[in-house]
Design a protein around this motif. Structure first.
Motif, short mmCIF file in Angstrom:
data_model
loop_
_atom_site.label_atom_id
_atom_site.label_comp_id
_atom_site.label_asym_id
_atom_site.label_seq_id
_atom_site.Cartn_x
_atom_site.Cartn_y
_atom_site.Cartn_z
N GLN A 79 0.80 -1.08 0.06
CA GLN A 79 0.01 0.08 -0.03
C GLN A 79 0.95 1.21 0.12
OE1 GLN A 79 -2.65 -0.42 3.37
NE2 GLN A 79 -4.26 -1.38 2.12
N LYS A 81 4.10 1.67 -1.15
CA LYS A 81 4.59 1.70 -2.68
C LYS A 81 3.46 2.14 -3.39
CE LYS A 81 8.26 -1.80 -2.42
NZ LYS A 81 8.79 -2.98 -3.15
N SER A 82 2.34 1.80 -3.45
CA SER A 82 1.11 2.18 -4.54
C SER A 82 0.99 3.67 -4.30
CB SER A 82 -0.02 1.22 -4.55
OG SER A 82 -0.45 1.49 -3.18
N ALA A 83 0.78 3.96 -2.80
CA ALA A 83 0.52 5.29 -2.52
C ALA A 83 1.43 6.30 -3.15
CB ALA A 83 0.10 5.52 -0.93
N SER A 84 2.86 5.91 -2.75
CA SER A 84 3.87 6.73 -3.23
C SER A 84 3.97 6.96 -4.89
CB SER A 84 5.26 6.16 -2.71
OG SER A 84 5.72 5.13 -3.17
N SER A 85 3.85 5.71 -5.47
CA SER A 85 3.86 5.69 -6.95
C SER A 85 2.88 6.54 -7.43
CB SER A 85 3.83 4.21 -7.49
OG SER A 85 2.74 3.89 -7.24
N SER A 86 1.66 6.46 -6.90
CA SER A 86 0.45 7.18 -7.39
C SER A 86 0.68 8.70 -7.19
CB SER A 86 -0.89 6.94 -6.92
OG SER A 86 -1.05 7.22 -5.49
N SER A 87 1.04 8.97 -5.99
CA SER A 87 1.41 10.44 -5.89
C SER A 87 2.62 10.91 -6.74
CB SER A 87 2.02 10.78 -4.41
OG SER A 87 2.95 9.94 -4.17
N ASN A 88 3.78 10.16 -7.02
CA ASN A 88 4.98 10.49 -8.17
C ASN A 88 4.22 10.80 -9.43
OD1 ASN A 88 6.40 10.38 -5.76
ND2 ASN A 88 7.55 8.24 -6.46
N SER A 89 3.38 9.83 -10.00
CA SER A 89 2.84 9.97 -11.17
C SER A 89 1.94 11.24 -11.23
CB SER A 89 2.14 8.70 -11.65
OG SER A 89 0.91 8.44 -10.98
N MET A 90 1.26 11.48 -10.29
CA MET A 90 0.15 12.70 -10.43
C MET A 90 1.23 14.06 -10.32
SD MET A 90 -2.90 11.96 -10.22
CE MET A 90 -3.96 10.81 -9.82
N ARG A 95 4.30 9.52 -17.46
CA ARG A 95 4.29 8.29 -16.97
C ARG A 95 5.86 7.88 -17.03
NH1 ARG A 95 -0.40 5.65 -16.88
NH2 ARG A 95 0.84 3.51 -17.16
#
Length: 132
Positions: A79, A81-90, A95
Motif C-alpha cells: 500500500q 508503494k502504491s500510494a507513493s507511486s500514485s503521488s509521484n505519477s500525479m 508516465r
C-alpha cells in the motif's frame, strides 16, 4: 498436550497464529486413538472459542520460522508503494513506463450496438422471469 502453532517471520519478527493441534483430551477421544482430522482444515485457522487448557490439558506453543515478512507487513508495504507511486505519477505529469505501441491509456469501451444487445437481452430475461 495441545499445541498452538505460530509462524514467526524473520524479516519483521512478527508472530502470526496458524492453528491448534488438539490432544486426546481436547479431541475427547482415547489417548490410543489416531488423531486424524475428520474434515479438511484450511490454514491459517481461527483460534478455538474455548481454550484447550480449560479442558484439563496443557497448552504448548510451537513456533515455525518463515522467511520474509508477515502478510500484514507485506500488505502495508504494498500500500505504501502504491500510494507513493500514485503521488509521484500525479505530481510528475508524465508516465515512468512507456506504453507499448498501439496500446491505449484508457480502458476500451464497448460500441453502441453491443450495449443495445446486452440491454435487450436483460429486458428479455426480465420478461421471462416475470411470466409464470
Amino acid at each position: 498436550m495441545c499445541i498452538q502453532v505460530y509462524n514467526k517471520y524473520q524479516l519483521c519478527d512478527h508472530k502470526v497464529y496458524q492453528n491448534t493441534s488438539p490432544c486426546a483430551v481436547a479431541a475427547r477421544c482415547s489417548s490410543k486413538d489416531d488423531l486424524l482430522l475428520t474434515h479438511t482444515k484450511f490454514l491459517p485457522d481461527q483460534k478455538p472459542r474455548m481454550p484447550p487448557g480449560m479442558l484439563g490439558c496443557k497448552v504448548q506453543k510451537a513456533t515455525r520460522p518463515k522467511d520474509g515478512k508477515c502478510p500484514e507487513c507485506t500488505r502495508q508495504e504494498r500500500q505504501g508503494k502504491s500510494a507513493s507511486s500514485s503521488s509521484n505519477s500525479m505530481s510528475s505529469g508524465s508516465r515512468d513506463t512507456p506504453t507499448p505501441k498501439g496500446q491505449r491509456l484508457t480502458s476500451p469501451s464497448p460500441d453502441t450496438k453491443a450495449v443495445e444487445r446486452v440491454r435487450d437481452s436483460l429486458i428479455f430475461l426480465e420478461q421471462q422471469r416475470k411470466t409464470p
